[in-house]
Motif scaffolding. Structure first.
Motif, mmCIF file in Angstrom:
data_model
loop_
_atom_site.group_PDB
_atom_site.id
_atom_site.type_symbol
_atom_site.label_atom_id
_atom_site.label_comp_id
_atom_site.label_asym_id
_atom_site.label_seq_id
_atom_site.Cartn_x
_atom_site.Cartn_y
_atom_site.Cartn_z
ATOM 1 N N ILE A 188 -6.718 -0.136 9.162
ATOM 2 C CA ILE A 188 -6.980 -0.072 7.727
ATOM 3 C C ILE A 188 -6.809 -1.445 7.106
ATOM 4 O O ILE A 188 -7.624 -1.893 6.302
ATOM 5 C CB ILE A 188 -6.032 0.944 7.053
ATOM 6 C CG1 ILE A 188 -6.460 2.358 7.426
ATOM 7 C CG2 ILE A 188 -6.056 0.789 5.543
ATOM 8 C CD1 ILE A 188 -5.530 3.429 6.900
ATOM 9 N N GLU A 189 -5.739 -2.159 7.505
ATOM 10 C CA GLU A 189 -5.497 -3.476 6.931
ATOM 11 C C GLU A 189 -6.605 -4.448 7.300
ATOM 12 O O GLU A 189 -7.018 -5.277 6.501
ATOM 13 C CB GLU A 189 -4.151 -4.019 7.411
ATOM 14 C CG GLU A 189 -2.975 -3.265 6.828
ATOM 15 C CD GLU A 189 -1.663 -3.857 7.280
ATOM 16 O OE1 GLU A 189 -0.643 -3.420 6.760
ATOM 17 O OE2 GLU A 189 -1.686 -4.727 8.148
ATOM 18 N N GLN A 244 -9.571 -3.752 5.153
ATOM 19 C CA GLN A 244 -9.355 -4.253 3.801
ATOM 20 C C GLN A 244 -9.479 -5.764 3.762
ATOM 21 O O GLN A 244 -10.011 -6.338 2.814
ATOM 22 C CB GLN A 244 -7.954 -3.843 3.329
ATOM 23 C CG GLN A 244 -7.872 -2.351 3.021
ATOM 24 C CD GLN A 244 -6.444 -1.903 2.796
ATOM 25 O OE1 GLN A 244 -5.518 -2.565 3.250
ATOM 26 N NE2 GLN A 244 -6.289 -0.802 2.112
ATOM 27 N N SER A 304 -2.634 0.396 2.533
ATOM 28 C CA SER A 304 -1.823 0.448 3.749
ATOM 29 C C SER A 304 -0.490 1.123 3.451
ATOM 30 O O SER A 304 -0.067 1.241 2.298
ATOM 31 C CB SER A 304 -1.580 -0.972 4.272
ATOM 32 O OG SER A 304 -0.920 -1.749 3.295
ATOM 33 N N ARG A 305 0.206 1.566 4.505
ATOM 34 C CA ARG A 305 1.422 2.342 4.333
ATOM 35 C C ARG A 305 2.676 1.469 4.203
ATOM 36 O O ARG A 305 3.745 1.983 3.868
ATOM 37 C CB ARG A 305 1.584 3.312 5.515
ATOM 38 C CG ARG A 305 0.472 4.357 5.580
ATOM 39 C CD ARG A 305 0.693 5.325 6.744
ATOM 40 N NE ARG A 305 1.935 6.082 6.599
ATOM 41 C CZ ARG A 305 2.066 7.168 5.840
ATOM 42 N NH1 ARG A 305 1.035 7.617 5.135
ATOM 43 N NH2 ARG A 305 3.220 7.811 5.785
ATOM 44 N N ASN A 306 2.569 0.175 4.488
ATOM 45 C CA ASN A 306 3.732 -0.672 4.293
ATOM 46 C C ASN A 306 3.934 -0.923 2.788
ATOM 47 O O ASN A 306 2.978 -0.992 2.017
ATOM 48 C CB ASN A 306 3.580 -2.009 5.032
ATOM 49 C CG ASN A 306 2.359 -2.772 4.599
ATOM 50 O OD1 ASN A 306 1.245 -2.262 4.642
ATOM 51 N ND2 ASN A 306 2.538 -4.010 4.159
ATOM 52 N N ARG A 313 5.071 1.138 0.516
ATOM 53 C CA ARG A 313 4.372 2.263 -0.114
ATOM 54 C C ARG A 313 4.697 2.413 -1.592
ATOM 55 O O ARG A 313 3.929 3.012 -2.342
ATOM 56 C CB ARG A 313 4.697 3.563 0.626
ATOM 57 C CG ARG A 313 4.122 3.626 2.032
ATOM 58 C CD ARG A 313 4.374 4.984 2.678
ATOM 59 N NE ARG A 313 3.568 6.022 2.042
ATOM 60 C CZ ARG A 313 4.041 7.184 1.611
ATOM 61 N NH1 ARG A 313 5.329 7.443 1.699
ATOM 62 N NH2 ARG A 313 3.245 8.083 1.070
ATOM 63 N N ASN A 316 1.976 1.393 -3.749
ATOM 64 C CA ASN A 316 0.773 2.232 -3.763
ATOM 65 C C ASN A 316 0.693 3.092 -5.025
ATOM 66 O O ASN A 316 -0.392 3.539 -5.412
ATOM 67 C CB ASN A 316 0.732 3.141 -2.533
ATOM 68 C CG ASN A 316 0.526 2.350 -1.249
ATOM 69 O OD1 ASN A 316 0.253 1.150 -1.285
ATOM 70 N ND2 ASN A 316 0.682 3.003 -0.117
ATOM 71 N N GLU A 376 -3.029 -4.565 -2.394
ATOM 72 C CA GLU A 376 -2.964 -5.186 -1.070
ATOM 73 C C GLU A 376 -2.761 -6.691 -1.168
ATOM 74 O O GLU A 376 -2.134 -7.306 -0.289
ATOM 75 C CB GLU A 376 -4.240 -4.868 -0.286
ATOM 76 C CG GLU A 376 -4.360 -3.409 0.126
ATOM 77 C CD GLU A 376 -3.164 -2.930 0.942
ATOM 78 O OE1 GLU A 376 -2.739 -3.658 1.861
ATOM 79 O OE2 GLU A 376 -2.654 -1.837 0.651
#
Length: 568
Positions: free
Chosen positions: A2-3, A6, A289-291, A293, A296, A327
Motif C-alpha cells: 500500500i505504501e 501511495q 497505511s496502518r503505521n 494509525r 488516519n 501519508e
C-alpha cells in the motif's frame, strides 16, 4: 505494498504544473551549470567570510573568545534555519526560481553592509589604546549594524540554499524514469562536491586575501562574488523549468495534526472495507497505511450518509484531510529520528573557531610561505571531494564490474560510518591538542592537524550526502523542498546545541576559580578535555543511530533499482 502504491501516486502527481509543450523545450543538463554555479558562488562568498570572522570580531570589535564564538554559532544557526522559511515561501508564494533570485540579491546587500563596517570609521569600536591596553566595546548601534549585515546574509543565503538542489532536480524530470533516477544520484553527489570545491577556494584564496590585503579588500571580494552569483543565475532565466507554487506543504501538515486532534474520539475499526477516506480528485481510493494509525482519523469520513465528503472527494474542511496529506506527515515523522542523529556530527563540524586558534599557535611554514591558519579547514572540504570522486567514479564502478551488477552502499550504512568517523575525529583532535600543550607549539608542525581535518571531511561526506539521498528517496516528490532543507535545519539546531555545550563547559570548568577549558588563551585552556566531551557525545550518538536505524525498518526503493542494489 500500500505504501509503495501511495508513493507512486505521490511521485506521479506533479508538485508543480507547467505547460506541457513549453516544458519540453526547457530544463535539462544545460541549466545545471547556472544553478549549481550560482549556488557555488554563494558558498564561495559566504564561506569566504566565516573562517576569519572570529579574528575579525576579536580584533576589530574587541570581543572575547566565547562571545565571538556565540555570535558565530547564532549566525550560522540563522543561516541554516532560514532555508526552511524560504522553502515554505517558495512552495506557497514565490516558487523556487524567485526564492533563489531574491535570496541572492538580499545576500549581496548584506555583504555590502558588512563591507561598510570596514570603510566607515564609526561603524566599529576605536582601536585599542596600546599604552593602557584598554579596548572599548562596541556600542549598541555598532552591534546592531553588524548584526543587521550578518542577518541579511543569513536571510539571503537561506533563499538560495532552500531551493537550489530541488530546483536543479526539477530540470531533470524529463526522460526515462530509471535513467533519470541514476542521473539524480550522481547529481546529488556532484552538486555537493562542486559547492564543497567553492568552499575550498574560499578557505584558501579569500582567506589569503584577508590576511595579506586587509579587511576592506578581503570583504569586498565576497561581495563581488555574490554579485556575480546574481548575474549567473538570472542569465539562464529563459531556459529554466519554473514550476508554479502550490498551497504550503507546512500548512497541510499542520492541518493533519489539527484534524487528527479534532477527530481523536472517532473509533477506527480493524477492517477497512466499511471505512471511507477522503482523497484528492483523480487519485485512486487507496486507504492510508496502518503505521501511526492515529493520524488516519484526519482523513476518515465519519458519517458517509451525511458528510459532504461521502464520495471520498476532497473538501476544504479543517476537520478533514486527504490520504495523501496524512501519508506526507507520516513520511516526515518516520525520518525525524534518523535525521536527529546527524546533529551531533554537525556540532563537531561547527568547531571552526578553535581549530583556527590551534593552527595559529603552530608552525605553519612551508619553505618561506606561511599557510594561513584558517586555510587548514580546507583539508576537510578536500576530503569531501576526494570521497565523492573515489565513491562515484572508482569504488562503484569497480564493485559493479566485480559483482556483474550495479552496487551501491545503502544510505543508512554510509550515515552510520560517517558518525563513527566523526567520533574518531574528535578523539584524534583531543590527542593532538594534548600533545600540542606539552610541546613548544611554535616548533610543532601544523601537519599534525591533517588527520583530524581529513577524518571530519570524510565523516561529513559520508553522512551528509547519504542524508540527502535518504530524504529524497524516502519522502514523496511533493516534499522535496523540505527534503532539501532538512540538513540545513539540522545544522541550524546543531549550532544552537554547540553554543549550549560551549557555554556549559565554560561555566562548569571555571567553577572554583579555575581557568576555563575554552579560554581565549589557548595555552591556558584545556581544549583537549573539551574535545573529549564531544567524543563522548559522539559515541552516545552512534548508539542512538543504531537504535533508530533498526527501528526504521526497510527503506522505500524503486522496484527496478531494488533488483540491482546490494547493501555493502
Amino acid at each position: 505494498m500500500i505504501e509503495e502504491k501511495q508513493e507512486q501516486e505521490q511521485g506521479q502527481e506533479p508538485l508543480l504544473r507547467e505547460n506541457e509543450d513549453d516544458t519540453n523545450n526547457k530544463g535539462g543538463f544545460r541549466t545545471l551549470p547556472f544553478i549549481v554555479g550560482a549556488e557555488a558562488l554563494e558558498k564561495l562568498a559566504t564561506y569566504g567570510l566565516t573562517p576569519n570572522m572570529t579574528v575579525y570580531l576579536m580584533g576589530q570589535y574587541h570581543m572575547r573568545m566565547t562571545t565571538a564564538s556565540n555570535v558565530l554559532f547564532l549566525w550560522s544557526s540563522a543561516t541554516n534555519f532560514m532555508p526552511i522559511v524560504w522553502a515554505i515561501i517558495a512552495d506557497s508564494l514565490l516558487g523556487r526560481f524567485y526564492a533563489i533570485g531574491f535570496g541572492s540579491i538580499i545576500c549581496f546587500l548584506g555583504m555590502i553592509l558588512l563591507w561598510l563596517t570596514t570603510v566607515i570609521t564609526n561603524a566599529k569600536p576605536t582601536p585599542c589604546d596600546e599604552s593602557s591596553a584598554h579596548c572599548s566595546s562596541p556600542t549598541v548601534l555598532q552591534f546592531v549594524f553588524l548584526c543587521s549585515s550578518l542577518g541579511l546574509i543569513s536571510i539571503g543565503a537561506g533563499g538560495v540554499r532552500s531551493s537550489s538542489l530541488a530546483f536543479g532536480a526539477n530540470q531533470l524530470r524529463k526522460g526515462n524514469p530509471k535513467k533519470t533516477s541514476r542521473v539524480k544520484d550522481s547529481y546529488f553527489s556532484w552538486y555537493y562536491a562542486s559547492t564543497t570545491f567553492s568552499v575550498i577556494i574560499a578557505y584558501t584564496c579569500v582567506v589569503y586575501i584577508q590576511d595579506n590585503l586587509g579587511w576592506r579588500v578581503g570583504i569586498a571580494v565576497p561581495a563581488s562574488l555574490m554579485l556575480l552569483a546574481v548575474f549567473v543565475f538570472f542569465s539562464a532565466s529563459s531556459f529554466y523549468i519554473k514550476p508554479d507554487c502550490k498551497t504550503s506543504l507546512v500548512t497541510d501538515l499542520v492541518k493533519v495534526i489539527v484534524a487528527s486532534y479534532k477527530n481523536r474520539h472517532f473509533k477506527l475499526s480493524d477492517g477497512t472495507a466499511d471505512v471511507v477516506y477522503q482523497h484528492n480528485n483523480g487519485s485512486s481510493n487507496i486507504p492510508p497505511s496502518r503505521n501511526l494509525r492515529l493520524l488516519n482519523k484526519a482523513c476518515v469520513v465519519k458519517d458517509p450518509q451525511c458528510d459532504p465528503a461521502a464520495n471520498g472527494i476532497a473538501t476544504n474542511s479543517i476537520s478533514m484531510c486527504t490520504v495523501d496529506q496524512v501519508e506526507e506527515l507520516k513520511s516526515l515523522l518516520r525520518v525525524i529520528p534518523i535525521w536527529s542523529t546527524g546533529m551531533i556530527m554537525f556540532v563537531n563540524v561547527c568547531q571552526t573557531s578553535f581549530t583556527v586558534l590551534q593552527a595559529a599557535s603552530m608552525n605553519r611554514k612551508i619553505s618561506s610561505f606561511e599557510v594561513p591558519a584558517a586555510s587548514f579547514s580546507t583539508l576537510a572540504f578536500l576530503s569531501v571531494i576526494i570521497w565523492v570522486i573515489f565513491y562515484d567514479r572508482v569504488f562503484l564502478s569497480l564493485a559493479s564490474r566485480v559483482r556483474g551488477r550495479r552496487v551501491q552502499i545503502s544510505t543508512r550504512t554510509r550515515m552510520g560510518f560517517g558518525i563513527f568517523l566523526s567520533f574518531t575525529a574528535m578523539l584524534v583532535t583531543a590527542a593532538v591538542e594534548s600533545i600540542r600543550r606539552t610541546t613548544v607549539a611554535a616548533n610543532m608542525s601544523a601537519v599534525w592537524l591533517v588527520p583530524q581535518h581529513c577524518l571530519t571531511g570524510f565523516a561529513e561526506a559520508l553522512n551528509v550526502i547519504a542524508q540527502n539521498e535518504f530524504y529524497f528517496s524516502e519522502l514523496p516528490r511533493s516534499m522535496w523542498s523540505i527534503a532539501a532543507t532538512l540538513n540545513a535545519i539540522g545544522l541550524a539546531l546543531a549550532n544552537l546545541v554547540a553554543s549550549f555545550i560551549l557555554n556549559s563547559v565554560d561555566v562548569i570548568s571555571k567553577e572554583g576559580g579555575h581557568e576555563s577549558w575554552i579560554s581565549s588563551d589557548i595555552d591556558k585552556g584545556r581544549y583537549d578535555y573539551y574535545y573529549l566531551v564531544l567524543a563522548g557525545l559522539s559515541m552516545a550518538n552512534m548508539l542512538y543511530f543504531l537504535v533508530c536505524s533498526n527501528a526504521y525498518g526497510p527503506l522505500k526503493v524503486d522496484t527496478n533499482l531494488a533488483e540491482e542494489e546490494n547493501e555493502f
